[in-house]
Design an enzyme around this catalytic site. Structure first.
Site, mmCIF file in Angstrom:
data_model
loop_
_atom_site.group_PDB
_atom_site.id
_atom_site.type_symbol
_atom_site.label_atom_id
_atom_site.label_comp_id
_atom_site.label_asym_id
_atom_site.label_seq_id
_atom_site.Cartn_x
_atom_site.Cartn_y
_atom_site.Cartn_z
ATOM 1 N N ARG A 107 45.049 41.555 44.993
ATOM 2 C CA ARG A 107 45.558 42.197 43.682
ATOM 3 C C ARG A 107 45.121 43.395 43.494
ATOM 4 N NH1 ARG A 107 43.704 42.075 38.195
ATOM 5 N NH2 ARG A 107 41.601 41.626 38.799
ATOM 6 N N SER A 167 38.528 37.877 39.022
ATOM 7 C CA SER A 167 39.446 37.685 40.106
ATOM 8 C C SER A 167 39.860 36.310 40.491
ATOM 9 C CB SER A 167 38.814 38.323 41.513
ATOM 10 O OG SER A 167 39.520 38.239 42.564
ATOM 11 N N HIS A 224 34.430 28.067 51.993
ATOM 12 C CA HIS A 224 33.728 28.443 50.511
ATOM 13 C C HIS A 224 32.912 27.511 50.069
ATOM 14 C CE1 HIS A 224 36.719 31.313 50.003
ATOM 15 N NE2 HIS A 224 37.854 30.643 49.765
#
Length: 302
Positions: free
Chosen positions: A259, A148, A118
């Protein structure tokens, strides 16, 4: 579940249990101005990254959090496996989560190594660029990324929670969240938009046509796949298909990662003022750039 996946799930379950007994302020640390999750990383891990030796046939997956990283892990694994480059699909190690001892062990892994991060590209080991390793970057529009990420923070025991969306939004815009500023990441990747060894894809384009995306990524990696293989990978890597198997692949952490997986949910969270603030930031940082055009901001954020 692959044999490589079993220890990963066990490790995650133990980490989640540890997090229950920690104070919120102990769940994060700041290193060189950037926040990181303390249960996943430590300063010595990031230091060890600097001397990591990449290989020409390495594949590095780069993505700001909640831009489709876990999705592309599955896609890359299946592409490489189908092309005969991997014996078994496996967990892809985050470089910044890898302690110095495990970092050394990465040098013993056979090729092809698929790795991930990341991290801002300015902090990625320079050897990936020197060796011209293949780097796949996945971007998502900044508004859906924010939403998110907010839910990820508040569902994830490993991270501190935010008492409100407004508080999170403020810190997201200032870059005072894990891995820093979305816009800093995007601006840094813009420098590599025309690089032969960096391919930038978007979450939204992949959602619109995953079959085409899989084919495009395979070609970039110089892998030959049949139409049938490409179609199978696309079908197995839809959000719904991955969510159905998430308990097996990610254990209880699956509820944190998976999700909605959609596009446009930001409209259910943003105030008009917040929307305009992101519009102005995009205009300042990315308007008129090739990467900005790739995000299709006018389509997905207006």
């Amino acid at each position: 579940m692959s044999q490589m996946q079993i220890p990963f799930v066990k490790e995650v379950e133990e980490m989640l249990e540890t997090a229950k007994n920690m104070k919120p302020e102990d769940l994060e640390f700041k290193y060189k101005g950037i926040l990181y999750p303390s249960l996943l990383s430590q300063p010595e891990n990031i230091d060890a990254m600097e001397s990591f030796e990449a290989r020409e046939d390495d594949i590095l997956l780069g993505a700001y959090p909640k831009c489709g990283y876990n999705w592309m892990i599955q896609v890359l694994n299946k592409i490489a496996f189908s092309a005969g480059k991997l014996k078994n699909p496996k967990y892809i190690p985050y470089l910044e989560f890898t302690n110095p001892e495990k970092m050394k062990n990465l040098s013993t892994l056979p090729s092809t190594r698929i790795l991930g991060t990341h991290m801002n590209p300015d902090n990625i080991p320079v050897s990936f660029f020197e060796k011209k390793s293949k780097i796949l970057v996945v971007l998502r529009n900044p508004k859906d990324t924010a939403v998110s990420y907010f839910h990820f923070y508040n569902k994830n025991p490993v991270l501190p929670t935010f008492e409100s969306w407004d508080k999170f939004f403020s810190q997201y815009m200032s870059g005072d969240v894990m891995w820093g500023s979305y816009f800093d990441h995007a601006v840094a990747w813009e420098k590599y938009i025309d690089s032969e060894n960096v391919k930038i894809v978007t979450y939204e384009d992949l959602k619109a046509n995953l079959t085409e995306g899989v084919e495009d990524i395979a070609k970039y990696l110089n892998y030959t796949l049949s139409d049938e293989q490409i179609q199978t990978i696309a079908e197995e890597c839809t959000f719904d298909a991955m969510k159905d198997k998430s308990q097996e692949t990610h254990g209880s952490f699956s509820k944190v990662i998976f999700r909605k997986g959609g596009v446009g949910d930001w409209k259910n969270h943003f105030s008009e003022e917040q929307s305009k603030e992101v519009d102005a930031k995009f205009e300042q940082c990315l308007a008129g750039t090739k990467l900005g055009a790739k995000i299709k901001y006018e389509v997905h954020c207006k």
